[in-house]
Write a protein that holds these residues in place. Structure first.
Motif, PDB file in Angstrom:
ATOM      1  N   PHE A  71      25.514  44.137 -14.801  1.00  0.00           N
ATOM      2  CA  PHE A  71      26.469  45.229 -14.637  1.00  0.00           C
ATOM      3  C   PHE A  71      27.065  45.681 -15.973  1.00  0.00           C
ATOM      4  N   TYR A 128      27.178  49.418 -17.091  1.00  0.00           N
ATOM      5  CA  TYR A 128      28.216  50.380 -16.715  1.00  0.00           C
ATOM      6  C   TYR A 128      29.132  50.727 -17.877  1.00  0.00           C
ATOM      7  N   THR A 161      19.545  45.499 -19.086  1.00  0.00           N
ATOM      8  CA  THR A 161      20.819  46.155 -18.785  1.00  0.00           C
ATOM      9  C   THR A 161      21.994  45.204 -18.970  1.00  0.00           C
ATOM     10  N   GLY A 219      22.985  43.918  -5.887  1.00  0.00           N
ATOM     11  CA  GLY A 219      23.328  44.184  -7.292  1.00  0.00           C
ATOM     12  C   GLY A 219      22.210  44.921  -8.006  1.00  0.00           C
ATOM     13  N   TYR A 255      22.439  53.454 -10.628  1.00  0.00           N
ATOM     14  CA  TYR A 255      23.233  53.895 -11.779  1.00  0.00           C
ATOM     15  C   TYR A 255      22.325  54.406 -12.895  1.00  0.00           C
ATOM     16  N   GLU A 278      17.114  43.662 -15.595  1.00  0.00           N
ATOM     17  CA  GLU A 278      18.522  43.272 -15.576  1.00  0.00           C
ATOM     18  C   GLU A 278      18.921  42.320 -16.695  1.00  0.00           C
ATOM     19  N   GLN A 335      22.235  48.541  -7.005  1.00  0.00           N
ATOM     20  CA  GLN A 335      23.353  49.263  -7.623  1.00  0.00           C
ATOM     21  C   GLN A 335      23.003  49.632  -9.061  1.00  0.00           C
ATOM     22  N   ILE A 336      22.449  48.691  -9.800  1.00  0.00           N
ATOM     23  CA  ILE A 336      22.068  48.941 -11.190  1.00  0.00           C
ATOM     24  C   ILE A 336      20.978  50.013 -11.244  1.00  0.00           C
TER      25      ILE A 336
END
Length: 186
Positions: free
Chosen positions: A33, A36, A30, A63, A70, A11, A66-67
Motif C-alpha cells: 500500500f 498510495y 509497489t 489488498g 489504484y 507488490e 485494491q492495489i
C-alpha cells in the motif's frame, strides 16, 4: 527464460525475486500500500505504461485487487495487461502462518504456473538478443555504484532520466538494459 518487453508491476520484493528467477523483465515493486503515498513511483509507472506497456500482477487477495485498481486508474487500458494469480489456498514457506484470506500470493506459485500465466497473457516476447548490455561492473566503472560518490552520481542519473530517486541499483540496471541505453550514453 522469457525476455518480455512490458514492465511488470508487483507488490513486494519477494514477488520480484520469484519473477526475476524465471523472467528477463523490468519489475517494479509497489511496496504494498506504499504506492498510495509514492507519487513519484506512480508517475514512473504511468510513464512505463505509455512507453512500453505494463503488466499488473498482484496477489488475488483483497489488498492485491485494491492495489491493482489504484495503479490502473488514469492509465489507458490498451497499455495495461492483467495477469491474475489463481486462488490457491495455503501459506508461503517463509511465513509462519497463512495470509488473512488464506491464499497463496505470487511468491507461493510454482514457476510453471507463473510461466503459463505469462504465456496466456500474450505478453510481448523479445526475439532479439541484446548482447551489448550493461552490467553491475559498468555501473561501478561509471561511478554509479560501489564508489564513494556513487549515491550522488546515481541520484543525478535518476533525475536526468526522470526516474524515481528510490529506484534500486538493480532496477536501474534493468531499466537501462531494457531501454537499450548504452554505456557511452551515460
Amino acid at each position: 527464460m522469457l525476455k518480455i518487453n512490458e514492465a511488470v508491476i508487483v507488490e513486494d520484493r519477494y514477488d520480484k525475486i520469484k519473477l526475476s528467477n524465471i523472467l528477463d523483465i523490468l519489475i517494479i515493486e509497489t511496496n504494498g500500500f506504499g504506492i498510495y503515498k509514492d507519487k513519484q513511483k506512480m508517475k514512473f509507472i504511468r510513464r512505463l505504461a505509455a512507453e512500453r506497456g505494463i503488466i499488473v500482477l498482484t496477489d488475488s487477495d483483497s489488498g492485491g485487487f485494491q492495489i491493482r485498481n489504484y495503479i490502473c486508474a488514469g492509465i489507458l487500458q490498451d497499455r495495461i495487461k492483467h495477469i491474475y494469480i489463481p486462488d490457491v489456498y495455503g501459506k508461503e514457506r517463509r511465513k509462519a502462518a497463512s495470509s488473512k484470506e488464506g491464499k497463496l500470493g505470487i511468491e507461493g506459485m510454482s514457476e510453471e504456473v507463473l510461466l503459463r500465466l505469462f504465456e496466456e497473457a500474450e505478453v510481448t516476447v523479445s526475439r532479439q538478443e541484446n548482447t551489448d548490455f550493461l552490467t553491475s561492473y559498468d555501473l561501478l566503472e561509471l561511478g554509479i555504484a560501489g564508489t564513494p560518490n556513487a549515491k550522488e552520481n546515481k541520484k543525478k542519473l535518476l533525475k536526468a532520466l526522470d526516474l524515481p530517486e528510490l529506484l534500486s541499483t538493480n532496477s536501474l540496471l534493468s531499466y537501462l538494459n531494457s531501454s537499450a541505453v548504452s554505456k557511452e550514453e551515460l
